[in-house]
Design a protein around this motif. Structure first.
Motif, PDB file in Angstrom:
ATOM      1  N   ALA A  69      40.905  41.816  34.188  1.00 23.14           N
ATOM      2  CA  ALA A  69      40.626  40.824  33.155  1.00 23.14           C
ATOM      3  C   ALA A  69      41.766  39.819  33.058  1.00 23.14           C
ATOM      4  O   ALA A  69      42.940  40.189  33.085  1.00 23.14           O
ATOM      5  N   GLY A  70      41.388  38.524  32.975  1.00 21.00           N
ATOM      6  CA  GLY A  70      42.385  37.483  32.770  1.00 21.00           C
ATOM      7  C   GLY A  70      43.138  37.066  34.012  1.00 21.00           C
ATOM      8  O   GLY A  70      44.067  36.261  33.921  1.00 21.00           O
ATOM      9  N   SER A  71      42.781  37.572  35.197  1.00 19.50           N
ATOM     10  CA  SER A  71      43.509  37.243  36.423  1.00 19.50           C
ATOM     11  C   SER A  71      42.594  36.494  37.391  1.00 19.50           C
ATOM     12  O   SER A  71      41.468  36.947  37.656  1.00 19.50           O
ATOM     13  N   ASP A  72      43.107  35.353  37.895  1.00 15.83           N
ATOM     14  CA  ASP A  72      42.397  34.676  38.977  1.00 15.83           C
ATOM     15  C   ASP A  72      42.436  35.577  40.217  1.00 15.83           C
ATOM     16  O   ASP A  72      43.442  36.234  40.502  1.00 15.83           O
ATOM     17  N   ILE A  73      41.323  35.587  40.934  1.00 15.46           N
ATOM     18  CA  ILE A  73      41.197  36.445  42.105  1.00 15.46           C
ATOM     19  C   ILE A  73      41.236  35.586  43.373  1.00 15.46           C
ATOM     20  O   ILE A  73      40.626  34.516  43.425  1.00 15.46           O
ATOM     21  N   VAL A  74      41.947  36.061  44.374  1.00 13.04           N
ATOM     22  CA  VAL A  74      41.951  35.410  45.681  1.00 13.04           C
ATOM     23  C   VAL A  74      41.064  36.218  46.618  1.00 13.04           C
ATOM     24  O   VAL A  74      41.287  37.414  46.828  1.00 13.04           O
ATOM     25  N   LEU A  75      40.025  35.542  47.129  1.00 13.86           N
ATOM     26  CA  LEU A  75      39.195  36.128  48.173  1.00 13.86           C
ATOM     27  C   LEU A  75      39.741  35.646  49.515  1.00 13.86           C
ATOM     28  O   LEU A  75      39.872  34.440  49.749  1.00 13.86           O
ATOM     29  N   SER A  76      40.070  36.577  50.385  1.00  7.07           N
ATOM     30  CA  SER A  76      40.679  36.202  51.671  1.00  7.07           C
ATOM     31  C   SER A  76      39.854  36.755  52.825  1.00  7.07           C
ATOM     32  O   SER A  76      39.326  37.876  52.754  1.00  7.07           O
ATOM     33  N   MET A  89      31.338  28.755  45.456  1.00  4.00           N
ATOM     34  CA  MET A  89      31.947  29.591  44.423  1.00  4.00           C
ATOM     35  C   MET A  89      31.563  29.085  43.040  1.00  4.00           C
ATOM     36  O   MET A  89      31.316  27.872  42.852  1.00  4.00           O
ATOM     37  N   PRO A  90      31.521  30.002  42.079  1.00  6.90           N
ATOM     38  CA  PRO A  90      31.274  29.557  40.713  1.00  6.90           C
ATOM     39  C   PRO A  90      32.476  28.786  40.178  1.00  6.90           C
ATOM     40  O   PRO A  90      33.572  28.930  40.729  1.00  6.90           O
ATOM     41  N   PRO A  91      32.327  27.924  39.177  1.00  5.67           N
ATOM     42  CA  PRO A  91      31.081  27.794  38.372  1.00  5.67           C
ATOM     43  C   PRO A  91      30.071  26.801  38.928  1.00  5.67           C
ATOM     44  O   PRO A  91      28.892  26.865  38.605  1.00  5.67           O
ATOM     45  N   ASP A  92      30.503  25.837  39.766  1.00  2.95           N
ATOM     46  CA  ASP A  92      29.593  24.756  40.159  1.00  2.95           C
ATOM     47  C   ASP A  92      28.946  24.994  41.521  1.00  2.95           C
ATOM     48  O   ASP A  92      28.023  24.278  41.904  1.00  2.95           O
ATOM     49  N   TYR A  93      29.435  25.960  42.278  1.00  2.00           N
ATOM     50  CA  TYR A  93      28.891  26.297  43.595  1.00  2.00           C
ATOM     51  C   TYR A  93      28.816  25.066  44.509  1.00  2.00           C
ATOM     52  O   TYR A  93      27.835  24.826  45.194  1.00  2.00           O
ATOM     53  N   ARG A  94      29.916  24.307  44.501  1.00  6.38           N
ATOM     54  CA  ARG A  94      30.010  23.194  45.450  1.00  6.38           C
ATOM     55  C   ARG A  94      30.532  23.734  46.785  1.00  6.38           C
ATOM     56  O   ARG A  94      31.389  24.605  46.810  1.00  6.38           O
ATOM     57  N   ARG A 111      48.392  30.096  56.353  1.00  5.11           N
ATOM     58  CA  ARG A 111      47.126  30.171  57.088  1.00  5.11           C
ATOM     59  C   ARG A 111      46.913  31.544  57.717  1.00  5.11           C
ATOM     60  O   ARG A 111      46.060  31.679  58.604  1.00  5.11           O
ATOM     61  N   HIS A 112      47.668  32.546  57.298  1.00  7.37           N
ATOM     62  CA  HIS A 112      47.428  33.892  57.832  1.00  7.37           C
ATOM     63  C   HIS A 112      46.025  34.383  57.475  1.00  7.37           C
ATOM     64  O   HIS A 112      45.468  35.228  58.173  1.00  7.37           O
ATOM     65  N   ARG A 113      45.510  33.898  56.377  1.00  8.12           N
ATOM     66  CA  ARG A 113      44.161  34.208  55.922  1.00  8.12           C
ATOM     67  C   ARG A 113      43.504  32.912  55.472  1.00  8.12           C
ATOM     68  O   ARG A 113      44.185  31.947  55.120  1.00  8.12           O
ATOM     69  N   LEU A 114      42.166  32.890  55.478  1.00  9.44           N
ATOM     70  CA  LEU A 114      41.458  31.856  54.737  1.00  9.44           C
ATOM     71  C   LEU A 114      41.343  32.349  53.299  1.00  9.44           C
ATOM     72  O   LEU A 114      40.788  33.429  53.051  1.00  9.44           O
ATOM     73  N   ALA A 115      41.871  31.582  52.358  1.00 10.24           N
ATOM     74  CA  ALA A 115      41.956  32.057  50.975  1.00 10.24           C
ATOM     75  C   ALA A 115      41.193  31.117  50.042  1.00 10.24           C
ATOM     76  O   ALA A 115      41.287  29.892  50.155  1.00 10.24           O
ATOM     77  N   PHE A 116      40.470  31.730  49.112  1.00  9.80           N
ATOM     78  CA  PHE A 116      39.691  30.987  48.116  1.00  9.80           C
ATOM     79  C   PHE A 116      39.989  31.601  46.747  1.00  9.80           C
ATOM     80  O   PHE A 116      39.961  32.826  46.588  1.00  9.80           O
ATOM     81  N   ILE A 117      40.249  30.736  45.758  1.00 13.48           N
ATOM     82  CA  ILE A 117      40.578  31.227  44.421  1.00 13.48           C
ATOM     83  C   ILE A 117      39.303  31.298  43.583  1.00 13.48           C
ATOM     84  O   ILE A 117      38.608  30.296  43.389  1.00 13.48           O
ATOM     85  N   LEU A 118      39.025  32.483  43.077  1.00 18.44           N
ATOM     86  CA  LEU A 118      37.900  32.723  42.183  1.00 18.44           C
ATOM     87  C   LEU A 118      38.440  32.769  40.755  1.00 18.44           C
ATOM     88  O   LEU A 118      39.231  33.665  40.427  1.00 18.44           O
ATOM     89  N   PRO A 119      38.073  31.800  39.907  1.00 21.06           N
ATOM     90  CA  PRO A 119      38.638  31.769  38.543  1.00 21.06           C
ATOM     91  C   PRO A 119      38.368  33.060  37.789  1.00 21.06           C
ATOM     92  O   PRO A 119      37.339  33.724  37.970  1.00 21.06           O
ATOM     93  N   ALA A 120      39.295  33.407  36.912  1.00 22.69           N
ATOM     94  CA  ALA A 120      39.207  34.671  36.191  1.00 22.69           C
ATOM     95  C   ALA A 120      37.935  34.766  35.360  1.00 22.69           C
ATOM     96  O   ALA A 120      37.327  35.836  35.243  1.00 22.69           O
ATOM     97  N   ASP A 121      37.492  33.637  34.776  1.00 22.57           N
ATOM     98  CA  ASP A 121      36.308  33.670  33.904  1.00 22.57           C
ATOM     99  C   ASP A 121      35.027  33.934  34.691  1.00 22.57           C
ATOM    100  O   ASP A 121      33.989  34.253  34.080  1.00 22.57           O
ATOM    101  N   PHE A 122      35.084  33.753  36.014  1.00 22.96           N
ATOM    102  CA  PHE A 122      33.876  33.923  36.825  1.00 22.96           C
ATOM    103  C   PHE A 122      34.079  34.977  37.911  1.00 22.96           C
ATOM    104  O   PHE A 122      33.380  34.977  38.925  1.00 22.96           O
ATOM    105  N   ALA A 123      35.039  35.883  37.679  1.00 21.53           N
ATOM    106  CA  ALA A 123      35.406  36.859  38.702  1.00 21.53           C
ATOM    107  C   ALA A 123      34.272  37.826  39.012  1.00 21.53           C
ATOM    108  O   ALA A 123      34.257  38.451  40.076  1.00 21.53           O
ATOM    109  N   ASP A 124      33.325  37.968  38.059  1.00 22.26           N
ATOM    110  CA  ASP A 124      32.226  38.906  38.301  1.00 22.26           C
ATOM    111  C   ASP A 124      30.997  38.232  38.908  1.00 22.26           C
ATOM    112  O   ASP A 124      29.969  38.877  39.117  1.00 22.26           O
TER     113      ASP A 124
END
Length: 547
Positions: A69-76, A89-94, A111-124
């Motif tokens: 809870a309350g933490s931005d998530i990095v999907l790699s 990705m949420p919220p706008d799925y652009r 660039r060791h990974r491709l990383a995307f930040i998932l905001p904490a409010d939309f982590a689920d």
């Protein structure tokens, strides 16, 4: 050591901090993002990793399980390499178009990974990924809090930087060795190290920051493949010389040369037709055959007591095992395990270090052997005095220096009296002891700057520089008396020796041959006049004798 510590820390912390991700593949055929979001759950099939399917495009859904809870998530995504990835990705799925070697792509960290930040409010909320092109190798997906990802990414960058810096340093050292010692075989090893640098930089994504020409980045994977293939050719060419296969195992050397030549041809074919499956598969088979042959001959060399064999097994064995393990995971369409992800580049650095040390050691021993050989070529083995060749080489240089400086120079021939009778009466072994003893006596009674040598048989020669006539006569008398005074004891014999001495002074017009001839003539007079005496040939008073 620092690389090992980072390796242990990375493996332990990444496994402890990663959050699990639920991954599913869409089986409903081609569609758009809106239809995808409304697709029934039955259209999704659980999958262990994101991987290119039979179609050119494939759709995937990622969902973080139990986010903090309350933490931005990095999907790699790991090991995307030359694949093109679009993420919604949420919220706008652009759509976000991303690629490891796309200079326009901006992300958190390296660039060791491709990383995307998932905001904490939309982590689920679900994240959708479209995978286009690239390789069939699985891409591992991980999710973790932003702070944890940034810390682990920094450690990955430090680890890779240490590996790249080590390889560059070892390549420079090896190049310096090759040029300084004229060991051009070592330049092939330097070429392999350079190929490792490019390969590690490309595989880690660090090439994006290091390559000064962004226009080449779309070709990074091709460049790294070309580099590692030609590096393969160079390192096994180096192996033939390093293990001395031409001398020890000529048949194995010939076979390895044929395989290296085939690998070189295949590497050129791959440059021209990079997507040729036959050439790519063939070079892998040749590489495996070369590895087996190289390690087999190295093991044979090690069993025979060769340090080079042990060095090669330790250095190249780790590289081979790590490389074969990585290829095995690729061929089985499995992602590279975390430990192997770090051990593979580390094996390159350790292998390069061991082989550079082994080459330096071999060069040092070769130089030492060359020094010993040169010393033996210039030294009389019995008396350990300089031999005639060494004396003749030094004579011309000293004559020139004496003329230039106006320094007096004397040449003295010493010959043992009745030496043939000693050999005839007591044997040549006793004669050799006498010669060695005379050499020791003469060595003790001459100045450090004077050159004394065994000229041949029972004859010795001495150059005296900077001495006047009386000093030269005194030196000759001192040597004559020293030999006469020290009896040689060879059980059960006690032998008293004497020497005849011919002495000549350098004249303005003398060359080496004239000076030697006059000393030899003076020695002959000493023999004729009764032996155990000195005859001198002065520059201004030829023929003066001394008792």
């Amino acid at each position: 050591m620092r690389a090992w510590l980072w390796l242990i820390l990375l493996v332990s912390t990444s496994s402890a901090q990663a959050t699990s991700v639920e991954l599913a593949r869409f089986d409903g055929g081609e569609t758009g993002i809106e239809s995808l979001r409304e697709a029934p759950e039955s259209s999704w099939k659980a999958a262990p990793a994101l991987q290119r399917g039979a179609a050119e495009q494939s759709w995937w859904r990622l969902r973080v399980k139990q986010p903090q809870a309350g933490s931005d998530i990095v999907l790699s995504l790991k090991e995307t390499y030359d694949a093109s990835v679009t993420v919604w990705m949420p919220p706008d799925y652009r759509p976000q178009h991303a690629g490891i070697f796309d200079p326009a792509w901006k992300q958190v960290g390296s660039r060791h990974r491709l990383a995307f930040i998932l905001p904490a409010d939309f982590a689920d909320q679900p994240v959708y990924v479209r995978h286009e092109g690239g390789r069939y190798q699985p891409m591992a997906v991980a999710a973790m809090p932003l702070e944890t990802y940034v810390a682990l990414d920094l450690q990955r960058v430090r680890f890779t930087s240490a590996i790249l810096a080590s390889l560059l340093l070892l390549g420079i050292v090896a190049t310096v060795y090759a040029i300084a010692l004229w060991r051009w075989m070592l330049l092939m090893f330097c070429g392999w190290v350079a190929s490792c640098v490019l390969y590690v930089a490309a595989m880690s994504g660090e090439i994006v920051a290091l390559l000064p020409w962004p226009s080449l980045l779309p070709h990074a994977m091709r460049m790294s493949g070309v580099a590692i293939n030609f590096g393969l050719v160079m390192v096994y060419g180096f192996t033939i010389g390093f293990l001395e296969l031409d001398r020890c195992y000529p048949r194995a050397a010939r076979l390895m040369k044929v395989l290296v030549a085939i690998a070189a041809v295949l590497a050129i074919v791959i440059v021209i037709w990079p997507r040729s499956p036959l050439a790519n598969q063939a070079i892998n088979i040749v590489a495996l055959a070369l590895a087996v042959l190289a390690l087999g001959t190295a093991a044979a060399r090690a069993r025979s007591g060769s340090p080079q064999g042990w060095f090669y097994l330790i250095g190249w064995g780790g590289v081979t095992v790590a490389g074969v393990a990585r290829v095995w995971f690729f061929l089985n369409h499995q992602g590279t395990p975390p430990m192997l992800e770090w051990l593979h580049p580390l094996a390159y650095a350790v292998g390069a270090l061991v082989l550079v040390l082994a080459t330096a050691r071999a060069a040092r021993y070769a130089e030492r052997e060359l020094h010993v050989a040169r010393h033996e070529a210039r030294t009389d083995p019995l008396t350990e005095l300089p031999n005639r060749a060494e004396f003749d080489a030094a004579l011309a240089a000293r004559l020139h220096a004496a003329r230039e400086s106006g320094t007096p120079l004397w040449l003295m021939f010493l010959d043992l009296d009745h030496f043939k009778s000693i050999n005839d009466r007591h044997g040549h072994a006793v004669g050799d002891v006498c010669l060695k003893a005379v050499g020791d006596i003469l060595r003790k009674h001459v100045r450090a700057g004077d050159l004394i040598a065994r000229y041949g048989g029972e004859e010795f020669v001495l150059m005296i520089e900077g001495a006047g006539a009386q000093r030269a006569l005194d030196a000759a008398e001192s040597l004559r008396a020293a030999v006469n005074a020290e009896a040689i004891r060879v059980k059960p014999h006690r032998i008293v020796l004497s020497v005849s001495i011919g002495l000549s002074e350098l004249r303005a017009e003398d060359e080496a041959a004239e000076l030697l001839a006059r000393a030899d003539a003076a020695l002959y007079r000493a023999k004729q006049n009764g032996r155990n005496r000195i005859e001198a040939d002065f520059a201004d008073k030829p023929g003066v004798s001394a008792p």
